[in-house]
Design an enzyme around this catalytic site. Structure first.
Site, short mmCIF file in Angstrom:
data_model
loop_
_atom_site.label_atom_id
_atom_site.label_comp_id
_atom_site.label_asym_id
_atom_site.label_seq_id
_atom_site.Cartn_x
_atom_site.Cartn_y
_atom_site.Cartn_z
N ASP A 19 0.80 -1.24 0.00
CA ASP A 19 0.00 0.00 0.00
C ASP A 19 0.83 1.29 0.00
OD1 ASP A 19 0.68 -0.36 2.71
OD2 ASP A 19 -1.24 0.43 3.43
N ASN A 22 2.67 1.69 -3.30
CA ASN A 22 1.78 2.09 -4.39
C ASN A 22 1.53 3.61 -4.34
OD1 ASN A 22 1.49 -0.68 -4.73
ND2 ASN A 22 -0.50 -0.78 -3.73
N TYR A 76 2.49 -12.17 -1.89
CA TYR A 76 1.09 -12.58 -1.93
C TYR A 76 0.68 -13.01 -3.33
CZ TYR A 76 -0.36 -7.93 -3.77
OH TYR A 76 -0.52 -6.80 -4.51
N TYR A 90 -1.30 -15.05 1.49
CA TYR A 90 -0.12 -14.26 1.90
C TYR A 90 0.98 -15.12 2.51
CZ TYR A 90 -3.03 -10.07 1.60
OH TYR A 90 -3.84 -9.06 1.16
N TRP A 91 2.20 -14.78 2.22
CA TRP A 91 3.38 -15.32 2.92
C TRP A 91 4.15 -14.09 3.41
CZ3 TRP A 91 1.55 -16.86 -1.78
CH2 TRP A 91 1.25 -18.21 -1.94
N ASN A 155 -6.24 1.86 6.77
CA ASN A 155 -6.16 0.65 5.94
C ASN A 155 -6.20 -0.63 6.76
OD1 ASN A 155 -6.20 0.01 3.28
ND2 ASN A 155 -4.10 0.66 2.84
N TYR A 156 -7.36 -0.92 7.33
CA TYR A 156 -7.49 -2.03 8.29
C TYR A 156 -7.55 -3.39 7.61
CZ TYR A 156 -9.51 -4.92 11.99
OH TYR A 156 -9.75 -5.92 12.89
N ASP A 248 -4.87 3.64 -2.36
CA ASP A 248 -3.44 3.98 -2.34
C ASP A 248 -3.13 5.06 -3.39
OD1 ASP A 248 -3.43 1.81 -0.67
OD2 ASP A 248 -2.64 0.43 -2.18
P1 ADP Z 1 -10.03 1.75 -0.52
O1 ADP Z 1 -9.34 1.32 -1.79
O2 ADP Z 1 -9.07 2.30 0.49
O3 ADP Z 1 -11.02 0.77 0.02
P2 ADP Z 1 -12.23 3.29 -1.63
O4 ADP Z 1 -12.92 2.05 -2.09
O5 ADP Z 1 -13.02 4.23 -0.81
O6 ADP Z 1 -10.87 3.04 -0.86
O7 ADP Z 1 -11.71 4.01 -2.94
C1 ADP Z 1 -10.72 4.99 -2.90
C2 ADP Z 1 -11.01 6.03 -3.95
O8 ADP Z 1 -11.07 5.38 -5.22
C3 ADP Z 1 -12.33 6.72 -3.78
O9 ADP Z 1 -12.22 7.82 -2.92
C4 ADP Z 1 -12.65 7.13 -5.20
O10 ADP Z 1 -11.96 8.33 -5.51
C5 ADP Z 1 -12.04 6.01 -6.03
N1 ADP Z 1 -13.05 5.01 -6.43
C6 ADP Z 1 -13.32 3.84 -5.82
N2 ADP Z 1 -14.29 3.15 -6.47
C7 ADP Z 1 -14.63 3.90 -7.54
C8 ADP Z 1 -15.57 3.78 -8.63
N3 ADP Z 1 -16.36 2.71 -8.77
N4 ADP Z 1 -15.62 4.78 -9.54
C9 ADP Z 1 -14.83 5.87 -9.45
N5 ADP Z 1 -13.94 6.06 -8.45
C10 ADP Z 1 -13.84 5.10 -7.51
#
Ligand code: ADP
Length: 300
Positions: A19, A22, A76, A90-91, A155-156, A248
């Site tokens: 993470d 990236n 991974y 994962y390893w 990032n849990y 990320d």
């Molecule tokens: P994480 O990857 O940490 O779980 P999120 O799922 O909230 O975080 O996504 C992080 C960012 O990626 C969001 O704030 C948004 O900007 C973008 N994103 C995620 N899913 C979509 C989607 N389906 N369409 C457009 N942007 C997205």
């Protein structure tokens, strides 16, 4: 980490991901003038050598990439089923990265103190060994006292922790020390039973964090700086191929933009564009040309 991705049957594509790495890659791709260093520990094996070379090819500073003399990097395996559902193996329990704090001497901390920002995540915290955590927090306090902005993305990942109590204890320290935090709603739901962006903001308010950036997938991003609350809309991507590293990419580009002096709303726009681009490509790191082309449309 070493990433192994199943492609056609019996074939694996090998790359590198993680993470914080990236985020560093995407920050640097958008803001080439910002010096970006990775702090981690690798081994002395060939894959570690290749990983270090990859960092260099992404223009990342490897001055704080340490080499452990017996350990090797974590790895991974990722597989995506017909519905696009991802599963991982994962390893990583005995990886070199778990020893990173051992390498962070006073001299190294002094060098890190000259930086503008120090970013770590809940995954970084989980990877650091139990007995090394007090030293890690001392380092974070030293950096903060030196004026370095402390940034934390929770990032849990439940399986990396011994218990929820242990996680909460560590996150409490992280939230108390950070100047910027970039949580996802989903991340905090299991831990604190907060189910909406509003509830996340409310939960974090007592920590007096300067800048709170709450990510909520395609729905919206909510930011709070001081008393100013802003909701930013996201243009949903229709062709989602792989959501690995969406958060990320968002973090890296958002933080780069803030370091570059952009406003919070411009930083969210750029972060969201980066994340929206990355999820249309397989793997954590999108091909450089595709990414660069998409970001160029923003007039970055
Ligand atoms: P994480 O990857 O940490 O779980 P999120 O799922 O909230 O975080 O996504 C992080 C960012 O990626 C969001 O704030 C948004 O900007 C973008 N994103 C995620 N899913 C979509 C989607 N389906 N369409 C457009 N942007 C997205």
């Amino acid at each position: 980490m070493i990433e192994l991705r199943a492609t056609v049957p019996s074939t694996l594509h090998q790359s590198f991901a993680g993470d914080v790495y990236n985020s560093a890659v995407y920050l640097k791709r958008c803001f080439a003038e910002i010096e970006t260093s990775v702090v981690t520990a690798l081994g002395e094996d060939n894959l570690s050598k290749k990983m270090r070379e990859r960092f260099v090819s992404e223009q990342l500073n490897t001055q704080f990439v340490f080499s452990h003399n017996t350990k090797v990097p974590g790895m991974y395996y990722i597989e995506t089923d017909d519905e696009g559902e991802r599963s991982f193996i994962y390893w990583r329990d005995d990886s070199a990265a778990k020893k990173v704090v051992e390498f962070m001497s006073e001299d190294i901390v002094k060098q890190l103190s000259t930086g503008d920002m120090f970013f770590f995540s809940g995954i970084s915290l989980a990877v650091i060994e139990n007995q090394a955590r007090p030293q890690f927090w001392e380092i974070v306090k030293q950096l903060k006292a030196a004026g370095v902005k402390i940034v934390f993305d929770p990032n849990y990942r439940a399986r990396l922790w011994d218990s929820v109590e242990q996680t909460k204890q560590q996150y409490d320290t992280a939230f108390s020390l950070c100047d910027i935090t970039l949580p996802g709603v989903e991340d905090l739901e299991t831990l604190y039973n907060v189910k909406s962006v509003e509830a996340v903001i409310e939960y974090l308010t007592p920590y007096n964090i300067d800048e709170i950036v709450v990510k909520n997938g395609p729905d919206s991003v909510i930011t709070k700086e001081g008393q100013t609350l802003q909701s930013h809309s996201i243009t949903p991507v229709k062709n989602v191929v792989d959501t690995t590293s969406a958060g990320d990419a968002f973090n890296g580009v958002y933080l780069g933009a803030r370091l570059d002096g952009r406003t919070i709303s411009d930083a969210v726009k750029l972060g969201a564009k980066a994340a929206g681009t990355v999820i249309q490509q397989p793997g954590a790191i999108a091909p450089k040309d595709v990414f660069q082309q998409a970001m160029a449309q923003t007039g970055l």
